[in-house]
Design a protein around this motif. Structure first.
Motif, mmCIF file in Angstrom:
data_model
loop_
_atom_site.group_PDB
_atom_site.id
_atom_site.type_symbol
_atom_site.label_atom_id
_atom_site.label_comp_id
_atom_site.label_asym_id
_atom_site.label_seq_id
_atom_site.Cartn_x
_atom_site.Cartn_y
_atom_site.Cartn_z
ATOM 1 N N ASP A 78 -11.603 36.842 -2.595
ATOM 2 C CA ASP A 78 -11.263 38.237 -2.326
ATOM 3 C C ASP A 78 -11.517 38.646 -0.879
ATOM 4 N N ASP B 151 -14.136 46.960 -2.010
ATOM 5 C CA ASP B 151 -14.162 48.204 -1.231
ATOM 6 C C ASP B 151 -15.592 48.712 -1.058
ATOM 7 N N GLU C 123 -6.682 43.933 6.913
ATOM 8 C CA GLU C 123 -7.859 44.682 7.375
ATOM 9 C C GLU C 123 -8.904 43.761 8.023
ATOM 10 N N THR D 3 -9.877 40.841 4.336
ATOM 11 C CA THR D 3 -9.650 41.021 2.905
ATOM 12 C C THR D 3 -8.422 40.211 2.507
ATOM 13 N N LEU E 126 -17.539 46.433 1.466
ATOM 14 C CA LEU E 126 -17.157 46.688 2.855
ATOM 15 C C LEU E 126 -17.799 47.975 3.370
ATOM 16 N N GLU E 127 -17.854 48.982 2.532
ATOM 17 C CA GLU E 127 -18.526 50.228 2.919
ATOM 18 C C GLU E 127 -20.024 49.986 3.103
ATOM 19 N N ILE F 272 -7.507 43.244 -2.475
ATOM 20 C CA ILE F 272 -6.946 44.557 -2.153
ATOM 21 C C ILE F 272 -7.144 45.519 -3.329
ATOM 22 N N ASP F 273 -7.686 46.671 -3.032
ATOM 23 C CA ASP F 273 -7.907 47.725 -4.030
ATOM 24 C C ASP F 273 -8.869 47.307 -5.135
ATOM 25 N N LYS F 274 -9.681 46.289 -4.885
ATOM 26 C CA LYS F 274 -10.695 45.901 -5.867
ATOM 27 C C LYS F 274 -11.958 46.715 -5.576
ATOM 28 N N ALA F 275 -12.449 47.396 -6.585
ATOM 29 C CA ALA F 275 -13.551 48.349 -6.387
ATOM 30 C C ALA F 275 -14.777 47.706 -5.765
#
Length: 254
Positions: free
Chosen positions: A81, A232, A102, A221, A235-236, A226-229
């Motif tokens: 991922d 995301d 990204e 990514t 990364l935050e 992509i768009d995997k909770a």
């Protein structure tokens, strides 16, 4: 026959419940993610993933290898991922191939000359050629190996040292050459021998950063992330002061 029918119903209900439990587990697993991480960043990522689990509840798995090995696995369909490379070139290739998104620089690495022997003047022994084997990672697979080659060439040592050089396919095998004594000297990532803000043993000399191209390490990514909770959220988390303190404690430059 009535008893047999009742038993069949019970078994069927059990199987339905079991399937439901499995589906529930699969749903939880779908929120998790898999990281592909270059050898030099394996120590930090383990600590980061453990800390991330505490603050988020997500469980991430980690696969490690040289950047070249991991890149080859990714383009051949490995279900990662997020890819933490030891360079910027391979993540950029993945972006250009439509496999990565990204891209960002997550750390800047430092190259060191290291021996497991304490109180050992590693630079002097390198300059004198006083060793049987000198370990570096394969420059074709590992950016730190390329940096080592660049540094040795700049010091005018590469040609004379070549017969004594042993190459690992990544930094972990290279470190094994050194930690087992099969190579007396070698160049590895600072993060492999530096933890919690200090060197953890042996003898070391930090190779001047002017002797090799800057080791900018990029993450990217991948399609499945992509768009995997969980990805995301990670990364935050990675951009937080809490995470950056962990990264800095392994000797990476900001």
């Amino acid at each position: 026959m009535k008893g047999f029918h009742l038993m069949t119903v019970r078994v069927s209900l059990y199987l339905i419940g079991l399937i439901g439990l499995m589906m529930s587990s699969m749903t939880v697993q779908a929120e998790d993610g898999t990281l592909a991480v270059a050898n030099n960043f394996y120590g930090p990522i383990q600590m980061l993933v453990d800390d991330f689990a505490k603050v988020s509840g997500y469980q991430l798995s980690v696969s490690t290898g040289s950047s070249g090995q991991l890149y080859a696995q990714i383009i051949n369909g490995a279900p990662f991922d997020l890819f933490f490379a030891a360079d910027t070139a391979r993540p950029e290739k993945l972006v250009n191939q439509g496999l990565g998104f990204e891209q960002f620089v997550y750390a800047r690495g430092v190259l060191v000359l290291w021996s497991k022997e304490a109180n050992y003047d590693v630079k002097e022994h390198m300059l004198l050629g006083d060793y049987n084997h000198f370990a570096i990672a394969d420059p074709k697979l590992a950016p730190y190996g390329l940096a080592a080659q660049q540094a040795l060439r700049k010091m005018g040592l590469w040609e004379s040292m070549t017969p004594k050089i042993v190459m690992g396919k990544g930094l972990n095998p290279t470190y094994q050459f050194l930690s087992t004594g099969n190579a007396q000297l070698g160049m590895v990532a600072k993060s492999q021998v530096f933890k919690n803000g200090q060197y953890i043993g042996g003898s070391v000399w930090e190779v001047p950063v002017s002797d090799y191209e800057a080791i900018e390490q990029a993450a990217v990514t991948l399609k499945s992330g992509i768009d995997k909770a969980a990805i995301d959220a990670f990364l935050e988390y990675y951009s937080s002061e809490r995470a950056q303190k962990i990264v800095s404690s392994f000797g990476y430059l900001q």
